[in-house]
Every structure is written in structure tokens, then in C-alpha cells.
Motif scaffolding. Structure first.
Motif, PDB file in Angstrom:
ATOM      1  N   ASN A 114       0.864  -1.175   0.000  1.00  0.00           N
ATOM      2  CA  ASN A 114       0.000   0.000   0.000  1.00  0.00           C
ATOM      3  C   ASN A 114       0.905   1.230   0.000  1.00  0.00           C
ATOM      4  O   ASN A 114       1.567   1.544   0.992  1.00  0.00           O
ATOM      5  N   LYS A 115       0.951   1.915  -1.123  1.00  0.00           N
ATOM      6  CA  LYS A 115       1.933   2.998  -1.282  1.00  0.00           C
ATOM      7  C   LYS A 115       1.668   4.169  -0.336  1.00  0.00           C
ATOM      8  O   LYS A 115       2.601   4.887   0.035  1.00  0.00           O
ATOM      9  N   LYS A 120       3.735   7.243   4.099  1.00  0.00           N
ATOM     10  CA  LYS A 120       3.409   7.990   5.319  1.00  0.00           C
ATOM     11  C   LYS A 120       3.983   7.364   6.588  1.00  0.00           C
ATOM     12  O   LYS A 120       4.175   8.059   7.586  1.00  0.00           O
ATOM     13  N   ILE A 121       4.173   6.042   6.598  1.00  0.00           N
ATOM     14  CA  ILE A 121       4.574   5.382   7.853  1.00  0.00           C
ATOM     15  C   ILE A 121       5.903   4.634   7.711  1.00  0.00           C
ATOM     16  O   ILE A 121       6.882   4.927   8.409  1.00  0.00           O
ATOM     17  N   HIS A 122       5.945   3.672   6.796  1.00  0.00           N
ATOM     18  CA  HIS A 122       7.072   2.729   6.796  1.00  0.00           C
ATOM     19  C   HIS A 122       8.361   3.335   6.230  1.00  0.00           C
ATOM     20  O   HIS A 122       9.440   2.808   6.471  1.00  0.00           O
ATOM     21  N   HIS A 125      11.361   3.865   8.737  1.00  0.00           N
ATOM     22  CA  HIS A 125      12.249   2.725   9.034  1.00  0.00           C
ATOM     23  C   HIS A 125      13.200   2.464   7.867  1.00  0.00           C
ATOM     24  O   HIS A 125      14.338   2.059   8.074  1.00  0.00           O
ATOM     25  N   HIS A 126      12.725   2.746   6.645  1.00  0.00           N
ATOM     26  CA  HIS A 126      13.569   2.464   5.470  1.00  0.00           C
ATOM     27  C   HIS A 126      14.532   3.594   5.132  1.00  0.00           C
ATOM     28  O   HIS A 126      15.240   3.508   4.131  1.00  0.00           O
ATOM     29  N   GLN A 127      14.592   4.607   5.989  1.00  0.00           N
ATOM     30  CA  GLN A 127      15.719   5.543   5.859  1.00  0.00           C
ATOM     31  C   GLN A 127      17.015   4.792   6.168  1.00  0.00           C
ATOM     32  O   GLN A 127      18.094   5.198   5.769  1.00  0.00           O
ATOM     33  N   ALA A 128      16.882   3.692   6.907  1.00  0.00           N
ATOM     34  CA  ALA A 128      18.037   2.829   7.205  1.00  0.00           C
ATOM     35  C   ALA A 128      18.251   1.868   6.039  1.00  0.00           C
ATOM     36  O   ALA A 128      17.662   0.789   5.998  1.00  0.00           O
ATOM     37  N   ILE A 129      19.055   2.276   5.082  1.00  0.00           N
ATOM     38  CA  ILE A 129      19.369   1.384   3.952  1.00  0.00           C
ATOM     39  C   ILE A 129      20.446   0.385   4.385  1.00  0.00           C
ATOM     40  O   ILE A 129      20.397  -0.799   4.062  1.00  0.00           O
ATOM     41  N   TYR A 138      13.824   2.338  15.143  1.00  0.00           N
ATOM     42  CA  TYR A 138      13.733   3.614  14.428  1.00  0.00           C
ATOM     43  C   TYR A 138      12.584   3.487  13.432  1.00  0.00           C
ATOM     44  O   TYR A 138      12.767   3.155  12.261  1.00  0.00           O
ATOM     45  N   VAL A 139      11.378   3.701  13.942  1.00  0.00           N
ATOM     46  CA  VAL A 139      10.148   3.513  13.152  1.00  0.00           C
ATOM     47  C   VAL A 139       9.155   4.611  13.505  1.00  0.00           C
ATOM     48  O   VAL A 139       9.250   5.225  14.582  1.00  0.00           O
ATOM     49  N   HIS A 140       8.196   4.834  12.619  1.00  0.00           N
ATOM     50  CA  HIS A 140       7.049   5.689  12.947  1.00  0.00           C
ATOM     51  C   HIS A 140       6.351   5.058  14.169  1.00  0.00           C
ATOM     52  O   HIS A 140       6.189   3.832  14.205  1.00  0.00           O
ATOM     53  N   PRO A 141       5.926   5.864  15.157  1.00  0.00           N
ATOM     54  CA  PRO A 141       5.277   5.270  16.347  1.00  0.00           C
ATOM     55  C   PRO A 141       4.111   4.337  16.007  1.00  0.00           C
ATOM     56  O   PRO A 141       3.894   3.331  16.692  1.00  0.00           O
TER      57      PRO A 141
END
Ligand SMILES: [Zn+2]
Ligand SMILES: [Zn+2]
Length: 233
Positions: A114-115, A120-122, A125-129, A138-141
Motif C-alpha cells: 500500500n503505497k 506515510k509510515i514505513h 524505518h527504510h531511511q536505514a538502507i 527507528y520507526v514511525h510510532p
């Protein structure tokens, strides 16, 4: 065992897991101790630890608060506190993990497919490549809340069959936390190939580097069954 004792031990295990994550992260980021075991050769940005720290600390406070309130009100309903027979802990821990990890697989996959949810959320966490251990949180609450729902489902499913032994809950909590830390270490896992069905760090690390596939956390079966295995080549 009182509710307060159960809360103290549970939060103690969580605190201990995060101290390990902190030390492990410092060793990975600032020393060469684990350098030869690294999976990706990309260097870490020098200030990445301090960029991540505020959200990590906010989430740790949030998880602790929700754990405190949930266990305060639900411990009497969920747990029996006698010393268990030897088979009960592995049985109950495996049972909770199977439900929890199935939930994690589908919820995580939805966060990608779901794009809107991905954007908006995930995406946080994926800023961590190239992840470092403490980035497990390190995630959206909303994301740790969605993830924790797997634990709730596992506990509710088990308590419908039998009382949950509180020691099994402690063991489950410790393994779940340390496994999350480990799969974000960007280090090859020498022991996982000897443990059947265990998802190795390599799989989740590849998920971070490609931002797709390998959606499971604990077990390697879900991606095989549902055709979402991602390989390096
Ligand atoms: Zn991750
Ligand atoms: Zn993901």
C-alpha cells in the motif's frame, strides 16, 4: 508474583535488550570490531546515530508506557505464575511466535504494497538502507504499535487454549527483542543456518538494501510460502 513484579521483569528485559542494542550499535558504528562480518560495504554517515536517537528514545518511552498499562490491567487475565514443566516454555514461546510472525509478515507486506502506508509510515524505518542494531526501533510510532499487535494476537490465541506461563512470556519477550536487534546489525549471522526455520540477518538486511521482499522477521517460511523471497542476485 504480583502484576508490578511482572511489569518490572518485563521492562527490565526490554531495558537490558536496548542496552545491548546501544553497545552493539556503538561497536558497529565507531569501531572495526565487527568490520569483517559486515554484509554491506557502504560506510555509515558520521552523524547517523544522533539523527536517529530522538525518535528511538521516543519509541522506547512509548513501548514502555503501553507495556506498563497493558500488563497492569491484563496480567491477572493472561498469566499463571507457577514454575513450569520443561516442555511448556518452548511450546508456548513457539506458539506465540508463529502467530506473531504471521501477523508481522502480512502487516509488513501491506506497509510496502500500500503505497500510502509506505510513504506515510514505513518510509521512516527504510531511511536505514544500511541498518545499525538500534534502528530496529527507528520507526514511525504507529509502526511499533502495528507490530506489537502480533504479540497481543499470539497471547490471546494461546490463552484461549491454556493459561500462559509468565516465564514463557519473559523468554518470548527477550528472544523477540534480541532477534530484532540482531537482524538490524548488518552483520552476517554465523549461527542462524544451524537453527531450522530461523530467518537470518542476511534476509532482513537485503530487505533494507532493496526496500522490498523478505517481509518476515522470525521465520523464513512465510516468504517461501507466499513467494516473496528476495535473493542477492
Ligand atoms: Zn527493519
Ligand atoms: Zn520494510
Amino acid at each position: 508474583m504480583s502484576n508490578i513484579t511482572i511489569i518490572e521483569i518485563t521492562l527490565g528485559i526490554f531495558f537490558f535488550g536496548n542496552i545491548i542494542a546501544l553497545i552493539y550499535s556503538c561497536l558497529v558504528l565507531y569501531t572495526d570490531v565487527f568490520k569483517k562480518f559486515r554484509l554491506q560495504d557502504k560506510p555509515y554517515k558520521p552523524d547517523v546515530f544522533f539523527q536517529r536517537l530522538p525518535l528511538i528514545l521516543l519509541n522506547l518511552a512509548g513501548v514502555s508506557a503501553v507495556t506498563f498499562v497493558s500488563l497492569y490491567y491484563l496480567s491477572d487475565f493472561l498469566f499463571e505464575t507457577s514454575f513450569p514443566s520443561w516442555w511448556l516454555i518452548p511450546f508456548q514461546v513457539s506458539f506465540i511466535f508463529i502467530i506473531d510472525d504471521a501477523w508481522f509478515y502480512f502487516a509488513h507486506r501491506l506497509l510496502h504494497e500500500n503505497k500510502f502506508l509506505l510513504r506515510k509510515i514505513h518510509y521512516i524505518h527504510h531511511q536505514a538502507i544500511t541498518p545499525f542494531p538500534w534502528e530496529y526501533i527507528y520507526v514511525h510510532p504507529l509502526e511499533w504499535m502495528i507490530g506489537s499487535f502480533g504479540t497481543v494476537l499470539g497471547l490471546l490465541a494461546l490463552v484461549m487454549i491454556m493459561p500462559i506461563n509468565v516465564y514463557a512470556f519473559f523468554v518470548y519477550g527477550a528472544i523477540r527483542n534480541l532477534h530484532e536487534v540482531e537482524i538490524h546489525s548488518d552483520l552476517c549471522s554465523p549461527i542462524s543456518k544451524y537453527i531450522p526455520f530461523l530467518n537470518p540477518t542476511e534476509n532482513h538486511d537485503l530487505h533494507h538494501s532493496k526496500v522490498k521482499g523478505n517481509y518476515a522477521s522470525m521465520f523464513n517460511v512465510w516468504d517461501k510460502i507466499f513467494g516473496t523471497v528476495l535473493t542477492k542476485d
